[in-house]
Design a protein around this motif. Structure first.
Motif, PDB file in Angstrom:
ATOM      1  N   TYR A 314      31.637  19.292  29.089  1.00 52.03           N
ATOM      2  CA  TYR A 314      31.837  20.370  30.059  1.00 52.03           C
ATOM      3  C   TYR A 314      31.169  21.647  29.567  1.00 52.03           C
ATOM      4  O   TYR A 314      31.084  21.894  28.349  1.00 52.03           O
ATOM      5  CB  TYR A 314      33.332  20.636  30.296  1.00 52.03           C
ATOM      6  CG  TYR A 314      34.041  19.505  31.001  1.00 52.03           C
ATOM      7  CD1 TYR A 314      34.036  19.420  32.392  1.00 52.03           C
ATOM      8  CD2 TYR A 314      34.706  18.519  30.273  1.00 52.03           C
ATOM      9  CE1 TYR A 314      34.677  18.375  33.043  1.00 52.03           C
ATOM     10  CE2 TYR A 314      35.347  17.470  30.922  1.00 52.03           C
ATOM     11  CZ  TYR A 314      35.326  17.404  32.304  1.00 52.03           C
ATOM     12  OH  TYR A 314      35.949  16.374  32.947  1.00 52.03           O
ATOM     13  N   SER A 315      30.738  22.459  30.518  1.00 53.15           N
ATOM     14  CA  SER A 315      30.124  23.745  30.189  1.00 53.15           C
ATOM     15  C   SER A 315      31.184  24.737  29.714  1.00 53.15           C
ATOM     16  O   SER A 315      32.388  24.501  29.908  1.00 53.15           O
ATOM     17  CB  SER A 315      29.425  24.310  31.423  1.00 53.15           C
ATOM     18  OG  SER A 315      30.402  24.726  32.387  1.00 53.15           O
ATOM     19  N   PRO A 316      30.760  25.862  29.125  1.00 56.32           N
ATOM     20  CA  PRO A 316      31.717  26.949  28.869  1.00 56.32           C
ATOM     21  C   PRO A 316      32.269  27.464  30.198  1.00 56.32           C
ATOM     22  O   PRO A 316      31.693  27.196  31.259  1.00 56.32           O
ATOM     23  CB  PRO A 316      30.859  28.021  28.168  1.00 56.32           C
ATOM     24  CG  PRO A 316      29.668  27.294  27.663  1.00 56.32           C
ATOM     25  CD  PRO A 316      29.421  26.174  28.625  1.00 56.32           C
ATOM     26  N   PRO A 317      33.392  28.194  30.182  1.00 59.54           N
ATOM     27  CA  PRO A 317      33.972  28.709  31.434  1.00 59.54           C
ATOM     28  C   PRO A 317      32.992  29.605  32.194  1.00 59.54           C
ATOM     29  O   PRO A 317      32.357  30.480  31.610  1.00 59.54           O
ATOM     30  CB  PRO A 317      35.196  29.502  30.954  1.00 59.54           C
ATOM     31  CG  PRO A 317      35.518  28.945  29.610  1.00 59.54           C
ATOM     32  CD  PRO A 317      34.204  28.551  29.006  1.00 59.54           C
ATOM     33  N   LEU A 318      32.877  29.362  33.486  1.00 58.87           N
ATOM     34  CA  LEU A 318      32.039  30.174  34.358  1.00 58.87           C
ATOM     35  C   LEU A 318      32.867  30.627  35.562  1.00 58.87           C
ATOM     36  O   LEU A 318      33.773  29.916  36.007  1.00 58.87           O
ATOM     37  CB  LEU A 318      30.820  29.373  34.840  1.00 58.87           C
ATOM     38  CG  LEU A 318      29.809  28.957  33.769  1.00 58.87           C
ATOM     39  CD1 LEU A 318      28.773  28.014  34.355  1.00 58.87           C
ATOM     40  CD2 LEU A 318      29.116  30.194  33.180  1.00 58.87           C
ATOM     41  N   SER A 319      32.548  31.814  36.076  1.00 59.31           N
ATOM     42  CA  SER A 319      33.300  32.371  37.199  1.00 59.31           C
ATOM     43  C   SER A 319      32.695  31.925  38.526  1.00 59.31           C
ATOM     44  O   SER A 319      31.475  31.988  38.716  1.00 59.31           O
ATOM     45  CB  SER A 319      33.296  33.911  37.129  1.00 59.31           C
ATOM     46  OG  SER A 319      34.003  34.359  35.991  1.00 59.31           O
ATOM     47  N   VAL A 320      33.578  31.481  39.433  1.00 62.63           N
ATOM     48  CA  VAL A 320      33.164  31.093  40.781  1.00 62.63           C
ATOM     49  C   VAL A 320      34.183  31.654  41.769  1.00 62.63           C
ATOM     50  O   VAL A 320      35.393  31.508  41.574  1.00 62.63           O
ATOM     51  CB  VAL A 320      33.075  29.560  40.938  1.00 62.63           C
ATOM     52  CG1 VAL A 320      32.606  29.195  42.353  1.00 62.63           C
ATOM     53  CG2 VAL A 320      32.133  28.963  39.903  1.00 62.63           C
ATOM     54  N   ALA A 321      33.704  32.297  42.828  1.00 62.27           N
ATOM     55  CA  ALA A 321      34.583  32.928  43.815  1.00 62.27           C
ATOM     56  C   ALA A 321      35.401  31.888  44.573  1.00 62.27           C
ATOM     57  O   ALA A 321      35.000  30.727  44.717  1.00 62.27           O
ATOM     58  CB  ALA A 321      33.757  33.751  44.797  1.00 62.27           C
ATOM     59  N   GLN A 322      36.570  32.318  45.089  1.00 62.85           N
ATOM     60  CA  GLN A 322      37.432  31.429  45.871  1.00 62.85           C
ATOM     61  C   GLN A 322      36.671  30.771  47.026  1.00 62.85           C
ATOM     62  O   GLN A 322      36.910  29.615  47.368  1.00 62.85           O
ATOM     63  CB  GLN A 322      38.629  32.197  46.434  1.00 62.85           C
ATOM     64  CG  GLN A 322      39.703  32.573  45.441  1.00 62.85           C
ATOM     65  CD  GLN A 322      40.956  33.064  46.146  1.00 62.85           C
ATOM     66  OE1 GLN A 322      41.377  32.523  47.164  1.00 62.85           O
ATOM     67  NE2 GLN A 322      41.566  34.123  45.609  1.00 62.85           N
ATOM     68  N   ARG A 323      35.781  31.525  47.624  1.00 64.14           N
ATOM     69  CA  ARG A 323      35.015  31.049  48.781  1.00 64.14           C
ATOM     70  C   ARG A 323      34.274  29.754  48.482  1.00 64.14           C
ATOM     71  O   ARG A 323      34.073  28.922  49.367  1.00 64.14           O
ATOM     72  CB  ARG A 323      34.023  32.154  49.177  1.00 64.14           C
ATOM     73  CG  ARG A 323      32.950  31.780  50.190  1.00 64.14           C
ATOM     74  CD  ARG A 323      33.485  31.700  51.569  1.00 64.14           C
ATOM     75  NE  ARG A 323      32.423  31.791  52.567  1.00 64.14           N
ATOM     76  CZ  ARG A 323      32.567  31.488  53.842  1.00 64.14           C
ATOM     77  NH1 ARG A 323      33.738  31.091  54.279  1.00 64.14           N
ATOM     78  NH2 ARG A 323      31.573  31.594  54.681  1.00 64.14           N
ATOM     79  N   TYR A 324      33.854  29.564  47.215  1.00 59.97           N
ATOM     80  CA  TYR A 324      32.978  28.463  46.863  1.00 59.97           C
ATOM     81  C   TYR A 324      33.628  27.445  45.923  1.00 59.97           C
ATOM     82  O   TYR A 324      32.934  26.781  45.153  1.00 59.97           O
ATOM     83  CB  TYR A 324      31.684  29.014  46.249  1.00 59.97           C
ATOM     84  CG  TYR A 324      30.975  29.990  47.156  1.00 59.97           C
ATOM     85  CD1 TYR A 324      30.572  29.616  48.435  1.00 59.97           C
ATOM     86  CD2 TYR A 324      30.740  31.313  46.753  1.00 59.97           C
ATOM     87  CE1 TYR A 324      29.942  30.511  49.278  1.00 59.97           C
ATOM     88  CE2 TYR A 324      30.101  32.209  47.593  1.00 59.97           C
ATOM     89  CZ  TYR A 324      29.706  31.811  48.851  1.00 59.97           C
ATOM     90  OH  TYR A 324      29.088  32.711  49.684  1.00 59.97           O
ATOM     91  N   VAL A 325      34.941  27.331  45.976  1.00 56.19           N
ATOM     92  CA  VAL A 325      35.658  26.293  45.230  1.00 56.19           C
ATOM     93  C   VAL A 325      36.449  25.468  46.244  1.00 56.19           C
ATOM     94  O   VAL A 325      37.289  26.008  46.965  1.00 56.19           O
ATOM     95  CB  VAL A 325      36.607  26.899  44.174  1.00 56.19           C
ATOM     96  CG1 VAL A 325      37.375  25.795  43.453  1.00 56.19           C
ATOM     97  CG2 VAL A 325      35.825  27.737  43.168  1.00 56.19           C
ATOM     98  N   ILE A 326      36.160  24.166  46.305  1.00 52.67           N
ATOM     99  CA  ILE A 326      36.763  23.299  47.310  1.00 52.67           C
ATOM    100  C   ILE A 326      37.274  22.017  46.655  1.00 52.67           C
ATOM    101  O   ILE A 326      36.950  21.718  45.504  1.00 52.67           O
ATOM    102  CB  ILE A 326      35.753  22.940  48.429  1.00 52.67           C
ATOM    103  CG1 ILE A 326      34.513  22.282  47.829  1.00 52.67           C
ATOM    104  CG2 ILE A 326      35.369  24.187  49.222  1.00 52.67           C
ATOM    105  CD1 ILE A 326      33.494  21.820  48.853  1.00 52.67           C
ATOM    106  N   ALA A 327      38.072  21.279  47.407  1.00 57.29           N
ATOM    107  CA  ALA A 327      38.599  20.011  46.901  1.00 57.29           C
ATOM    108  C   ALA A 327      37.457  19.040  46.652  1.00 57.29           C
ATOM    109  O   ALA A 327      36.489  18.973  47.419  1.00 57.29           O
ATOM    110  CB  ALA A 327      39.590  19.418  47.902  1.00 57.29           C
TER     111      ALA A 327
END
Length: 334
Positions: A314-327
């Motif tokens: 796995y990559s290091p932690p990266l930030s992703v907005a709520q808009r672009y995180v889905i099931a």
């Protein structure tokens, strides 16, 4: 326009490559095209219909903006009334402290003032909800207007900035006490019979020319209720140059509301959940694990992308907005 994506090679290195090239020009670019009913539609008549649709959207947009203007003024007026009543409550408490007793008069007066304050707060809350609904309606109309306007080729930096702004301005869900977040709010999935509208942004699972399948960010062009299939455009391509016809199971609508972690934490993906997330500075969704859900309304998810170039996978932690995180809807076997 090629998409920049991360790909892990046999040596485990990560590089940026062009995902695919646009397909050959289709018959839709010719002067005439055949509709589903078999009738021929000229380009000029199609342009006329598009212009009429655009004018209708613009009229609705002006009306909605005018209504929002009046709603905001009503909110200000209601807030001023509420503040006046709160000032009276404060003064009454100060008088009680001076007299050092709670007389029946003060009890009765405070009861009336607090009841009025609750009614004022409920009235202001209802107006704010109407204003938020109107803002969501305006955003939808703006997207409809963009659908009917000719698309312009964007430089990658401009596109990435636009996607970020779309995530930041996503409306915040504010429910009534005890009200559960609705579908498409944060991690809450859409209803099984939900149909995305023209102009909606979705995650689409497409197959490239080399046979590889990817989840990409796309825009809905149309939905055929007879075949139950969508037509979508790759968000990272010139209009119509990368259009895909896909079944409903290959489409995942994006959230239309953000979630407040303070009030509705159950509507967020929990730590350790397997999701599909938009890799930063690309328009591709990849499998990832939630490292940390958002802590504040303005916060993003912290996710760990699957990446074989790292010993842990796995990559290091990266930030992703709520808009672009889905099931995660990846059918690939684990």
């Amino acid at each position: 326009m090629g998409r920049l994506k991360t790909s892990s090679g046999g040596t485990g290195s990560t590089s940026l490559t062009s995902e695919r090239t646009p397909p050959a020009t289709t018959a839709s670019t010719m002067t005439t095209s055949s509709s589903s009913s078999g009738h021929m539609v000229t380009a000029s008549s199609s342009s006329s219909v598009s212009l009429n649709n655009l004018q209708t959207v613009d009229l609705k947009l002006r009306d909605s903006l005018r209504e929002l203007y009046f709603l905001i003024h009503q909110v200000q007026e209601e807030r001023a009334r509420g503040e006046h009543n709160l000032t009276n409550i404060t003064k009454t408490h100060e008088r009680m402290q001076i007299e050092q007793k709670i007389s029946p008069y003060f009890k009765s007066k405070l009861r009336g003032l607090y009841n009025t304050a609750m009614q004022d707060a409920e009235s202001e809350s209802q107006l704010l909800r109407k204003a938020l609904d109107k803002i969501a309606e305006i955003k939808s109309l703006q997207e409809q207007g963009q659908v009917h306007r000719p698309k312009q080729i964007m430089r990658r930096g401009v596109l990435m900035n636009l996607l970020q702004q779309n995530a930041i301005t996503l409306p915040l869900w504010i429910g009534k006490p005890g009200e559960r977040p609705p579908p498409l709010c944060g991690a809450v999935s859409a209803e099984p019979n939900y149909i995305a509208k023209t102009g909606d942004k979705v995650a689409a699972r497409v197959r490239s020319t080399d046979g590889e399948e990817n989840w990409i960010l796309a825009e809905v062009v149309a939905y055929n209720s007879n075949s139950c299939r969508y037509e979508v455009d790759d968000i990272d391509a010139e209009e119509g140059k990368e259009r895909h016809t896909l079944s409903r199971r290959r489409i995942v609508p994006l959230p239309i509301w953000k979630v407040s972690p303070e009030t509705d934490p159950e509507a967020l993906f929990p730590k350790g959940a397997l999701v599909l997330a938009l890799y930063p500075q690309t328009t591709c969704f990849y499998r990832a694990l939630v490292h940390d859900p958002p802590e504040l309304t303005s916060s993003d998810y912290s996710v760990l992308f699957e990446d074989t170039s790292y010993p842990e996978g796995y990559s290091p932690p990266l930030s992703v907005a709520q808009r672009y995180v889905i099931a995660c809807r990846d059918d690939r076997k684990k």
